[in-house]
Design a protein around this motif. Structure first.
Motif, PDB file in Angstrom:
ATOM      1  N   THR A  14     -13.620   4.417  -0.856  1.00 34.23           N
ATOM      2  CA  THR A  14     -12.696   4.542   0.272  1.00 34.23           C
ATOM      3  C   THR A  14     -13.373   4.047   1.547  1.00 34.23           C
ATOM      4  O   THR A  14     -14.530   4.388   1.812  1.00 34.23           O
ATOM      5  CB  THR A  14     -12.265   6.013   0.450  1.00 34.23           C
ATOM      6  OG1 THR A  14     -11.648   6.447  -0.770  1.00 34.23           O
ATOM      7  CG2 THR A  14     -11.270   6.162   1.574  1.00 34.23           C
ATOM      8  N   GLU A  97      -8.296   2.281  -0.308  1.00 33.24           N
ATOM      9  CA  GLU A  97      -8.992   2.769  -1.496  1.00 33.24           C
ATOM     10  C   GLU A  97      -9.073   1.627  -2.500  1.00 33.24           C
ATOM     11  O   GLU A  97      -8.068   0.962  -2.764  1.00 33.24           O
ATOM     12  CB  GLU A  97      -8.252   3.965  -2.084  1.00 33.24           C
ATOM     13  CG  GLU A  97      -9.000   4.600  -3.240  1.00 33.24           C
ATOM     14  CD  GLU A  97      -8.313   5.858  -3.731  1.00 33.24           C
ATOM     15  OE1 GLU A  97      -8.527   6.911  -3.115  1.00 33.24           O
ATOM     16  OE2 GLU A  97      -7.575   5.755  -4.726  1.00 33.24           O
ATOM     17  N   THR A 117      -5.366  -0.090  -2.405  1.00 32.51           N
ATOM     18  CA  THR A 117      -4.204   0.581  -1.816  1.00 32.51           C
ATOM     19  C   THR A 117      -4.509   1.101  -0.418  1.00 32.51           C
ATOM     20  O   THR A 117      -5.662   1.343  -0.057  1.00 32.51           O
ATOM     21  CB  THR A 117      -3.751   1.770  -2.686  1.00 32.51           C
ATOM     22  OG1 THR A 117      -4.815   2.708  -2.784  1.00 32.51           O
ATOM     23  CG2 THR A 117      -3.327   1.328  -4.079  1.00 32.51           C
ATOM     24  N   GLY A 119      -2.593   4.153   1.847  1.00 34.25           N
ATOM     25  CA  GLY A 119      -1.517   5.137   1.874  1.00 34.25           C
ATOM     26  C   GLY A 119      -0.703   5.158   0.599  1.00 34.25           C
ATOM     27  O   GLY A 119       0.492   5.416   0.614  1.00 34.25           O
ATOM     28  N   GLY A 120      -1.340   4.849  -0.529  1.00 37.58           N
ATOM     29  CA  GLY A 120      -0.649   4.854  -1.812  1.00 37.58           C
ATOM     30  C   GLY A 120       0.100   3.571  -2.133  1.00 37.58           C
ATOM     31  O   GLY A 120       0.654   3.429  -3.214  1.00 37.58           O
ATOM     32  N   THR A 121       0.121   2.617  -1.206  1.00 37.69           N
ATOM     33  CA  THR A 121       0.807   1.336  -1.409  1.00 37.69           C
ATOM     34  C   THR A 121      -0.209   0.252  -1.724  1.00 37.69           C
ATOM     35  O   THR A 121      -1.219   0.118  -1.016  1.00 37.69           O
ATOM     36  CB  THR A 121       1.602   0.936  -0.141  1.00 37.69           C
ATOM     37  OG1 THR A 121       2.572   1.935   0.131  1.00 37.69           O
ATOM     38  CG2 THR A 121       2.287  -0.403  -0.317  1.00 37.69           C
ATOM     39  N   LYS A 122       0.046  -0.521  -2.767  1.00 40.40           N
ATOM     40  CA  LYS A 122      -0.841  -1.632  -3.093  1.00 40.40           C
ATOM     41  C   LYS A 122      -0.766  -2.681  -1.988  1.00 40.40           C
ATOM     42  O   LYS A 122       0.327  -3.080  -1.581  1.00 40.40           O
ATOM     43  CB  LYS A 122      -0.465  -2.252  -4.432  1.00 40.40           C
ATOM     44  CG  LYS A 122      -0.807  -1.370  -5.614  1.00 40.40           C
ATOM     45  CD  LYS A 122      -0.503  -2.051  -6.933  1.00 40.40           C
ATOM     46  CE  LYS A 122      -0.880  -1.131  -8.080  1.00 40.40           C
ATOM     47  NZ  LYS A 122      -0.614  -1.764  -9.378  1.00 40.40           N
TER      48      LYS A 122
END
Length: 133
Positions: A14, A97, A117, A119-122
């Protein structure tokens, strides 16, 4: 350095990106496009806000790959910029990440399928690295 064998999962690593990082990267790279520092310009051209330089994001990916494989072992690194990394105007910034999974290992090289990614978005499509093993 992790053992790179087929199926090995790597990371996640991260990294935090702040507006100050964007200023430093702009100075180092010479890329002073205002979408990387000015909210008004960024939104005027249709972006959700100031975005990180794509090549800065790739540099962080390269850093993660170096950590996994060892410095200087990367022979190929790529991906498509599919979603921007929006960097808020605060002191916390945003996190990306990076994780990977080793695919084929042959002829002294390993292929790593990457996932990047924010915020969880690729944010990268089809990212991969090839490293010497």
């Amino acid at each position: 350095m992790s053992a790179l064998s087929t199926g090995t999962e790597l990371g996640p690593n991260t990294f935090t990106i702040t507006r100050a990082d964007l200023v430093r990267y702009a100075g180092a790279s010479g890329d002073f496009n205002p979408i990387h520092w000015n909210d008004r310009i960024a939104t005027m051209v249709g972006l959700p806000g100031v975005i990180a330089h794509g090549m800065f994001t790739m540099a962080l990916v390269a850093s993660a790959v170096d950590e996994w494989a060892g410095a200087g072992r990367t022979v190929e690194l790529g991906g498509k910029f599919t979603n921007p990394v929006v960097v808020p105007d605060d002191d916390q910034g945003v996190q990306i990440e990076i994780s990977g999974k080793v695919g084929e290992v042959a002829d002294g090289r390993a292929t790593i399928a990457l996932t990047v990614t924010c915020g969880g978005t690729k944010v990268l499509g089809m990212p991969k690295a090839v490293v010497r093993v």
